[in-house]
Scaffold this active site. Structure first.
Site, PDB file in Angstrom:
ATOM      1  N   GLY A  89       0.910  -1.125  -0.034  1.00 11.41           N
ATOM      2  CA  GLY A  89      -0.021   0.078  -0.145  1.00 11.41           C
ATOM      3  C   GLY A  89       0.985   1.289  -0.060  1.00 11.41           C
ATOM      4  CB  CYS A  92       5.483  -4.202  -0.046  1.00  6.55           C
ATOM      5  SG  CYS A  92       5.989  -2.387  -0.284  1.00  6.55           S
ATOM      6  CE1 TYR A  93       1.873   0.846   5.718  1.00  8.56           C
ATOM      7  CE2 TYR A  93       0.045  -0.736   5.646  1.00  8.56           C
ATOM      8  CZ  TYR A  93       0.580   0.537   6.345  1.00  8.56           C
ATOM      9  OH  TYR A  93      -0.017   1.005   7.300  1.00  8.56           O
ATOM     10  CG  HIS A 103       5.850  -5.503  -4.658  1.00 10.77           C
ATOM     11  ND1 HIS A 103       4.258  -5.285  -4.307  1.00 10.77           N
ATOM     12  CD2 HIS A 103       6.334  -4.567  -4.070  1.00 10.77           C
ATOM     13  CE1 HIS A 103       4.249  -4.225  -3.502  1.00 10.77           C
ATOM     14  NE2 HIS A 103       5.616  -3.836  -3.616  1.00 10.77           N
ATOM     15  CD  GLU A 160       2.538  -8.085  -5.225  1.00  9.76           C
ATOM     16  OE1 GLU A 160       3.601  -8.747  -4.659  1.00  9.76           O
ATOM     17  OE2 GLU A 160       2.445  -6.939  -5.116  1.00  9.76           O
ATOM     18  CB  SER A 201     -24.128  -7.154 -24.505  1.00 10.29           C
ATOM     19  OG  SER A 201     -22.929  -7.658 -23.966  1.00 10.29           O
ATOM     20  N   GLY A 202     -23.643  -9.667 -26.690  1.00 11.46           N
ATOM     21  CA  GLY A 202     -22.603 -10.072 -27.545  1.00 11.46           C
ATOM     22  C   GLY A 202     -21.046 -10.021 -26.966  1.00 11.46           C
ATOM     23  N   GLY A 203     -21.129  -9.592 -25.726  1.00  8.62           N
ATOM     24  CA  GLY A 203     -19.806  -9.476 -24.943  1.00  8.62           C
ATOM     25  C   GLY A 203     -19.635 -10.700 -24.297  1.00  8.62           C
ATOM     26  CB  VAL A 204     -16.495 -12.256 -23.063  1.00  7.13           C
ATOM     27  CG1 VAL A 204     -15.729 -11.042 -21.861  1.00  7.13           C
ATOM     28  CG2 VAL A 204     -16.035 -13.613 -22.236  1.00  7.13           C
ATOM     29  CG  ASP A 205     -17.862  -9.513 -18.893  1.00  9.63           C
ATOM     30  OD1 ASP A 205     -17.254 -10.358 -19.087  1.00  9.63           O
ATOM     31  OD2 ASP A 205     -17.927  -8.401 -18.402  1.00  9.63           O
ATOM     32  CB  SER A 206     -24.118 -10.931 -21.347  1.00  8.59           C
ATOM     33  OG  SER A 206     -23.700 -10.641 -22.572  1.00  8.59           O
ATOM     34  CB  ALA A 207     -21.328 -14.653 -23.965  1.00  5.65           C
ATOM     35  CE  LYS A 218     -13.830  -8.926 -19.893  1.00  3.41           C
ATOM     36  NZ  LYS A 218     -15.035  -8.202 -19.987  1.00  3.41           N
TER      37      LYS A 218
END
Ligand code: XMP
Length: 524
Positions: free
Chosen positions: A68, A95-96, A183, A185, A237-243, A380
């Site tokens: 942070g 780190c923090y 870090h 990550e 919508s044609g987008g990945v999330d709703s699909a 995502k």
């Protein structure tokens, strides 16, 4: 339809083991949570003011304290409820987070003469459990700190140092508390994933069972339990999330899911055919395809101001969706593709409104549905994996983000059917050239914009006076910031040649070299 809208119904069953990532600010926590999941352990992010009692109730298998921007020495620096250190749950501070362990448990965090930013060399100290017996004598790690731990708390030992961090690795095996100043990550720490794996799998005893296969199984069970014998609808919508949300719910309840696809007439070339083909034919999902292009264009007549356009498109969308879904009897549930970053950010963002994104192509909150949100716990990249495993084609799973108002905000000025046709063709050329160059997954978005001006040109022996097309291509991680893509000149040249030769009404092509900020990705 009946029943109130239920806020945030979680449709993903909790996995057996949970790692909590305590968020101390900046952008680190999300990245850590994703890395933990890449190691096949389920993680969630939690605010730093969480109490020990709350943590104890959730019984995490491990806790990671994120980095942070604060210094432990400033007033109101975020702290951890000290009783959390006594719960016996394995803790890794980064780190923090590591400095906080030292500071709260009686060690000393000092101001170094200088900070360390970027790559540096970690030299192993006395043998320790976190770096493990096979750690090389020296390794590259990525640092971003000013303060540093100078004295370890009682019972802790330092097991590694860098030029400006005398205690870069902090350990107390019996209390099961570890810390690293660097870090692990980030990709710039080459052994970072190995270190996180060692902490999670070996020291904290987490089982690597969080796979997308297991996510699908548990989600399907949870969706069935939530919907029972009911019916659900989903706006595609044609987008990945709703699909992916639709495909998951379809796997759970089969024909009791109906999807509604509103074709606004502002979609990309052939996009509607592809959505219908994928969902109706391949997935066998019942789909209501509403061809509403004319209605949208009628309402957009004379509308030129970007926010007015978004508002108009949004209003027509809601009306069309309501009309279509009203005909589906007994649908109590509405499927939405809400993702985990939306959940983390919702309610916490007080950023100034630049564009009214979320009102466009979205649905109002007073629709009388109960929400089914099967992707609420996923990032995502995980959604993409789930989509692939559910058999969705790459064109949908890897589709670039596309704004709700569609080409409406890529046509500057009034939207007309002629302009939509020009833009669809130019846009298809941009995207197909990007695909042919193998750059699809490196580029966040690449598209065409139609300017509301005309310029003079010469084609053959004729003077032309036609529209310019602007090519916009950006790289980005999350669309919050973006860099204009350094596309090769020969690629830009073939896009330009093809657009001018193949698209009637265009005689000039320009490339947008504005990053975000100061520009936005879309032109409106
Ligand atoms: P900007 O233009 O604000 O866009 O830099 C950031 C990202 O959001 C997308 N975008 C939208 N998405 N509805 C959406 O669902 C919208 O109204 C909208 N406007 C922009 C844009 O494509 C980019 O990925």
């Amino acid at each position: 339809m009946s029943g109130p809208l239920t806020e945030g119904s979680t449709t993903v069953a909790a996995p057996a083991q949970l790692v909590l990532v305590v968020d101390f600010g900046a952008q680190y926590a999300q990245l850590i949570a994703r890395r933990v999941r890449e190691l096949e352990v389920y993680s969630e992010i939690i605010a730093h003011d969480v109490s020990a009692a709350d943590i104890a109730e959730r019984q995490p298998a491990a806790i990671i304290l994120s980095g942070g921007p604060a210094s432990v020495h400033v007033d109101h620096a975020p702290r951890l409820d000290p009783a959390i250190f006594d719960l016996g749950i394995p803790i890794l501070g980064i780190c923090y987070g590591a400095q906080l362990i030292a500071h709260q448990l009686g060690g000393v965090v000092g101001r170094n003469s200088q900070g360390e930013y970027g790559r540096t060399v970690l030299t192993r100290g006395r043998p320790g459990s976190l770096l493990g017996p096979d750690a090389p004598e020296t390794q590259t790690v990525w640092m971003s700190h000013f303060d540093g731990i100078t004295v370890a708390p009682d019972g802790f030992v330092g097991c590694g140092a860098t030029p400006n961090a005398p205690i870069a690795v902090l350990e107390n095996d019996s209390r099961r508390i570890w810390g690293v100043q660097f870090h692990p990550e980030v990709g710039h720490t080459p052994n970072g994933m190995a270190l996180l794996r060692r902490f999670l799998h070996d020291l904290a005893g987490c089982e690597p069972t969080w796979t997308m296969g297991s996510v699908i199984e548990t989600s399907v069970d949870a969706i069935r339990a939530q919907i029972g014998p009911g019916r659900a609808i989903c706006g595609l919508s044609g987008g990945v999330d709703s699909a992916v949300a639709a495909a998951l719910v379809h796997r759970a309840i089969g024909p009791r899911l109906t999807c509604v696809y509103v074709d606004t007439g502002l979609m990309r070339l052939n996009e509607s055919d592809q959505v219908v083909e994928t969902f109706q034919k391949h997935q066998g999902i019942e789909l209501i395809h509403v061809r509403a292009g004319e209605r949208f264009l009628d309402r957009l007549e004379g509308v030129v101001e970007p926010e007015d356009k978004r508002k108009t498109i949004g209003e027509v969308f809601i009306r069309v969706f309501e009309e279509a879904s009203g005909g589906i009897e007994d649908a109590d549930f509405l499927v939405q593709g809400t993702l985990y970053p939306d959940v983390i950010e919702s309610g916490t963002s007080d950023a100034a409104k630049i564009k009214s994104h979320h009102n466009v192509g979205g649905l109002p909150e007073d629709l009388q549905f109960k929400l089914v949100e099967p992707l609420r716990n996923l990032f995502k990249d995980e959604v993409r994996q789930v989509g692939s495993q559910l058999g969705l084609p790459d064109e949908i799973v890897w589709r670039q983000p596309f704004p709700g108002p569609g080409l409406g905000v890529r046509i500057i000025g009034e939207v007309t059917v002629e302009k939509v046709t020009i833009l669809q063709q130019a846009d298809a050329i941009v995207r197909s050239e990007i695909a042919a160059a193998g750059l699809e997954r490196e580029i966040w978005q690449a598209f065409a914009v139609l300017a509301d001006i005309r310029t003079v040109g010469v084609m053959g022996d004729e003077r032309t006076y036609a529209h310019p097309i602007i090519i916009r291509a950006v790289t980005s991680d999350d669309a919050m910031t973006a860099d204009w893509a350094r596309l090769p000149y020969d690629l830009l040249e073939s896009m330009s040649n093809r657009i001018i030769n193949e698209v009637d009404g265009v005689n000039r092509v320009a490339y947008d070299i504005t990053s975000k900020p100061p520009g936005t990705i879309e032109w409106e």
